[in-house]
Design a protein around this motif. Structure first.
Motif, PDB file in Angstrom:
ATOM      1  N   ALA A 124       0.838  -1.198   0.000  1.00 48.95           N
ATOM      2  CA  ALA A 124       0.000   0.000   0.000  1.00 48.95           C
ATOM      3  C   ALA A 124       0.877   1.253   0.000  1.00 48.95           C
ATOM      4  N   VAL A 125       0.633   2.155  -0.959  1.00 52.12           N
ATOM      5  CA  VAL A 125       1.348   3.430  -1.047  1.00 52.12           C
ATOM      6  C   VAL A 125       0.321   4.527  -1.273  1.00 52.12           C
ATOM      7  N   LEU A 126       0.714   5.741  -0.922  1.00 45.42           N
ATOM      8  CA  LEU A 126      -0.170   6.873  -1.145  1.00 45.42           C
ATOM      9  C   LEU A 126      -0.263   7.165  -2.635  1.00 45.42           C
ATOM     10  N   GLY A 127      -1.428   7.674  -3.049  1.00 48.56           N
ATOM     11  CA  GLY A 127      -1.657   7.957  -4.465  1.00 48.56           C
ATOM     12  C   GLY A 127      -2.529   6.890  -5.087  1.00 48.56           C
ATOM     13  N   GLY A 128      -2.791   7.043  -6.386  1.00 43.19           N
ATOM     14  CA  GLY A 128      -3.659   6.076  -7.040  1.00 43.19           C
ATOM     15  C   GLY A 128      -3.545   6.097  -8.546  1.00 43.19           C
ATOM     16  N   ARG A 129      -4.518   5.489  -9.197  1.00 43.93           N
ATOM     17  CA  ARG A 129      -4.535   5.361 -10.659  1.00 43.93           C
ATOM     18  C   ARG A 129      -5.811   6.000 -11.204  1.00 43.93           C
ATOM     19  N   ARG A 130      -5.713   6.460 -12.436  1.00 47.04           N
ATOM     20  CA  ARG A 130      -6.892   7.000 -13.107  1.00 47.04           C
ATOM     21  C   ARG A 130      -7.769   5.833 -13.560  1.00 47.04           C
ATOM     22  N   ARG A 131      -9.041   5.972 -13.284  1.00 51.71           N
ATOM     23  CA  ARG A 131      -9.979   4.916 -13.634  1.00 51.71           C
ATOM     24  C   ARG A 131     -11.271   5.531 -14.159  1.00 51.71           C
ATOM     25  N   GLU A 132     -11.887   4.853 -15.134  1.00 56.55           N
ATOM     26  CA  GLU A 132     -13.234   5.194 -15.586  1.00 56.55           C
ATOM     27  C   GLU A 132     -14.214   4.432 -14.704  1.00 56.55           C
ATOM     28  N   VAL A 133     -15.032   5.153 -13.939  1.00 57.73           N
ATOM     29  CA  VAL A 133     -15.935   4.514 -12.993  1.00 57.73           C
ATOM     30  C   VAL A 133     -17.310   5.160 -13.071  1.00 57.73           C
ATOM     31  N   SER A 134     -18.240   4.496 -12.414  1.00 59.06           N
ATOM     32  CA  SER A 134     -19.564   5.078 -12.180  1.00 59.06           C
ATOM     33  C   SER A 134     -19.740   5.191 -10.673  1.00 59.06           C
ATOM     34  N   VAL A 135     -20.228   6.336 -10.251  1.00 58.87           N
ATOM     35  CA  VAL A 135     -20.363   6.617  -8.822  1.00 58.87           C
ATOM     36  C   VAL A 135     -21.845   6.727  -8.474  1.00 58.87           C
ATOM     37  N   LEU A 136     -22.239   6.060  -7.409  1.00 58.32           N
ATOM     38  CA  LEU A 136     -23.607   6.130  -6.891  1.00 58.32           C
ATOM     39  C   LEU A 136     -23.524   6.757  -5.505  1.00 58.32           C
ATOM     40  N   PHE A 137     -24.255   7.851  -5.327  1.00 58.11           N
ATOM     41  CA  PHE A 137     -24.243   8.554  -4.041  1.00 58.11           C
ATOM     42  C   PHE A 137     -25.656   8.555  -3.472  1.00 58.11           C
ATOM     43  N   VAL A 138     -25.762   8.258  -2.180  1.00 54.45           N
ATOM     44  CA  VAL A 138     -27.050   8.209  -1.491  1.00 54.45           C
ATOM     45  C   VAL A 138     -26.990   9.179  -0.316  1.00 54.45           C
ATOM     46  N   ASP A 139     -28.033   9.996  -0.151  1.00 52.21           N
ATOM     47  CA  ASP A 139     -28.053  10.974   0.941  1.00 52.21           C
ATOM     48  C   ASP A 139     -29.438  10.978   1.573  1.00 52.21           C
ATOM     49  N   LEU A 140     -29.477  10.859   2.901  1.00 53.54           N
ATOM     50  CA  LEU A 140     -30.735  10.786   3.632  1.00 53.54           C
ATOM     51  C   LEU A 140     -31.453  12.137   3.598  1.00 53.54           C
ATOM     52  N   VAL A 141     -32.761  12.107   3.412  1.00 56.44           N
ATOM     53  CA  VAL A 141     -33.578  13.316   3.393  1.00 56.44           C
ATOM     54  C   VAL A 141     -33.904  13.725   4.821  1.00 56.44           C
ATOM     55  N   GLY A 142     -33.721  15.011   5.121  1.00 63.08           N
ATOM     56  CA  GLY A 142     -34.113  15.534   6.435  1.00 63.08           C
ATOM     57  C   GLY A 142     -33.286  15.007   7.575  1.00 63.08           C
ATOM     58  N   SER A 143     -32.021  14.695   7.366  1.00 65.00           N
ATOM     59  CA  SER A 143     -31.207  14.112   8.436  1.00 65.00           C
ATOM     60  C   SER A 143     -30.941  15.114   9.556  1.00 65.00           C
ATOM     61  N   THR A 144     -30.765  16.383   9.200  1.00 67.61           N
ATOM     62  CA  THR A 144     -30.490  17.386  10.234  1.00 67.61           C
ATOM     63  C   THR A 144     -31.684  17.535  11.177  1.00 67.61           C
ATOM     64  N   ALA A 145     -32.881  17.662  10.606  1.00 67.37           N
ATOM     65  CA  ALA A 145     -34.086  17.771  11.431  1.00 67.37           C
ATOM     66  C   ALA A 145     -34.311  16.502  12.243  1.00 67.37           C
ATOM     67  N   MET A 146     -34.019  15.357  11.656  1.00 68.25           N
ATOM     68  CA  MET A 146     -34.193  14.089  12.368  1.00 68.25           C
ATOM     69  C   MET A 146     -33.270  14.022  13.579  1.00 68.25           C
ATOM     70  N   ALA A 147     -31.995  14.421  13.400  1.00 67.16           N
ATOM     71  CA  ALA A 147     -31.050  14.378  14.512  1.00 67.16           C
ATOM     72  C   ALA A 147     -31.453  15.330  15.630  1.00 67.16           C
ATOM     73  N   ALA A 148     -32.115  16.437  15.270  1.00 68.95           N
ATOM     74  CA  ALA A 148     -32.516  17.420  16.282  1.00 68.95           C
ATOM     75  C   ALA A 148     -33.788  17.028  17.010  1.00 68.95           C
ATOM     76  N   SER A 149     -34.636  16.227  16.377  1.00 70.25           N
ATOM     77  CA  SER A 149     -35.946  15.922  16.951  1.00 70.25           C
ATOM     78  C   SER A 149     -36.084  14.502  17.482  1.00 70.25           C
TER      79      SER A 149
END
Length: 509
Positions: A302-327
């Motif tokens: 393992a070394v720092l750094g990486g390689r260029r790659r063609e990828v597909s990224v899937l990102f998921v984000d919870l709706v209303g998480s800030t209000a949920m944490a407060a309530s």
């Protein structure tokens, strides 16, 4: 335990009978000059003393065996103390010492008795030598048999760790085998008087045949016992290693030897324990960073750094998480997040993707890294549609489980990011940011899922399941992104949803 004691007693008697046979053959055929004509009373005295000596040694031997082979801690189911452990390991040697002392005492006693009867010095010496030869065979066989039969107790006494004094090593056993199988017959040859008057070749032939019989019988028994004492524990080691080779890391070996074999048995157990620990760490490591990254980290430096790659990224984000944490209480928030992440893992791994990290109330998933993946755009889109359906069903039954999903395709750098003493494997690049912006925008759409036109274009047949849903200038970007949403069930039946009349350029912040 009782069976072990009975077995030891039986084998001890057998060894002494064999030693007596060796003494008889020696005095009868190899050294007949040891006998002279004597009175009947002398004969009966000899028989009476022999019986008395046998009874005395049998009684003493019984008392000694009860004492040295007493292991109350084994019956009590507890670990032995240091003194009890030492006594248990020394038991075969103590029995062997008593046997040797008994035969040496017999040689001395009958040597003196024959001298008092007026036998010649040569005859007395041959009687002594004959008894000592029988004693050597008996003592050696007693030691080897006692050590082998006492192994169930040795297992308990050692407790998985070999003794540090190397008692009963292979070298000692082999030397004892050589001594009885080769040295004893040669000693018998060197002490045999072949000059018997009136016997000639017949006496010589009988003497040689008797000597050969002694060597064959005693040598075979001693060698067979030694071979079993070595082969049996080694067979256990081999079985354990075979099980490990097939992936069974629950295998273990009983440490039942106090010498080199015991060290080998303990080392095998330590090796298997190390493999189990390594497998456990690898599993934990894989759960934290992903199985693919864990395999790559173990296979490569393992070394720092990486390689260029063609990828597909899937990102998921919870709706209303800030209000949920407060309530809501923190434990309830964690429950919701775990339910969300469980759906993410199930959908992503089913399509060969990799969940890179959980970021608070979101998740970053990658298709095409660390291992290359042909068709990663289509796989990412299929995983996104499956995840959207899972979350839609969950929303109906669980309050607060609502998330936006974004998918983007492009070039990233995949590798280790951080410092020399602490880093993580991740992907860095514009597709990551784009997927995050799309997931944020998707929170305001009915299907909670958006991707880019470039991703759909590269998805092949999967593109037929998506339709354009306007354009938007995502935060941090200059040009608009074509938004694509999954085709609904109604559209698949022919009622294709058209972009709204007001669809145009939407700028997100």
């Amino acid at each position: 335990m009782a069976r072990v004691g009975a077995s030891l007693a039986g084998w001890s008697i057998g060894a002494n009978v064999l030693g007596g046979g060796v003494t008889y053959l020696y005095l009868e055929f190899l050294a007949p000059s040891a006998y002279i004509e004597g009175s009947t009373s002398d004969l009966w005295v000899s028989v009476a003393t022999l019986l008395g000596y046998l009874i005395l040694t049998a009684l003493l031997g019984n008392v000694l065996m009860r004492r040295i082979f007493s292991v109350p801690w084994a019956f009590e189911g507890r670990a032995p103390t240091a003194d009890e452990r030492y006594a248990a390991l020394a038991a075969p040697r103590l029995l062997t010492g008593f046997t040797a002392a008994a035969w040496a005492g017999a040689a001395m006693f009958w040597g003196v008795l024959n001298a008092l009867y007026g036998y010649a010095a040569g005859g007395v010496s041959h009687v002594v030598v004959g008894i000592l030869l029988g004693g050597l065979v008996t003592t050696t066989l007693t030691y080897l048999l006692a050590e082998r039969r006492w192994r169930p107790i040795v297992v308990l006494a050692l407790g998985g760790e070999p003794s540090g004094n190397r008692v009963g090593g292979i070298r000692r056993r082999l030397l004892l085998t050589w001594f009885v199988g080769s040295a004893v017959p040669l000693i018998a040859v060197g002490t045999t008087p072949f000059e018997h008057t009136g016997h000639g070749l017949v006496s010589l032939a009988v003497s040689v045949a008797s000597l050969a019989a002694i060597g064959l019988v005693a040598g075979y028994l001693i060698t067979a016992t030694t071979a079993q004492s070595v082969s049996e524990p080694l067979a256990g080691v081999r079985r354990a290693l075979s099980a490990v080779r097939t992936g069974d890391l629950s295998a273990s070996v009983e440490v039942n030897d106090t010498g080199e074999i015991g060290l080998l048995q303990a080392d095998v157990n330590r090796m298997v324990a190390g493999l189990r620990e390594r497998q456990r760490l690898q599993e934990l490591f894989g759960r934290h960073v992903g199985a693919e990254v864990a395999r790559q980290a173990l296979a490569e430096e393992a070394v720092l750094g990486g390689r260029r790659r063609e990828v597909s990224v899937l990102f998921v984000d919870l709706v209303g998480s800030t209000a949920m944490a407060a309530s809501r209480p923190p434990d309830e928030v964690v429950t919701v997040l775990n339910r969300l992440f469980g759906c993410v893992i199930e959908a992503v791994t089913a399509e060969g993707g990799w969940v890179n990290k959980f970021e608070g109330d979101g998740a970053l998933c990658v298709f095409g890294a660390p291992d290359e993946m042909p068709g990663h755009p289509a796989a990412a889109l299929r995983a996104a549609r499956a995840l959207a359906l899972m979350l839609e069903k969950a929303r109906r039954s669980e309050t607060g489980l609502d998330a936006g999903i974004g998918v983007a395709t492009g070039t990233v750098v995949a590798g280790n990011v951080g410092a020399v003493d602490r880093y993580e494997y991740t992907v860095i690049g514009d597709p990551v940011n784009e997927a995050a912006r799309l997931s944020d925008l998707a929170k305001t759409t009915p299907g909670r899922l958006l991707t880019s036109g470039e991703t759909v274009t590269a998805a092949g047949e999967e593109a037929a399941r998506w339709h354009q849903d306007g354009e938007a200038v995502l935060r941090g970007r200059l040009s608009p992104t074509v938004l694509m949403a999954p085709v609904t069930a109604d559209a698949e039946e022919g009622r294709v949803l058209q972009p709204p009349a007001t669809a145009g350029t939407i700028e997100t912040v």
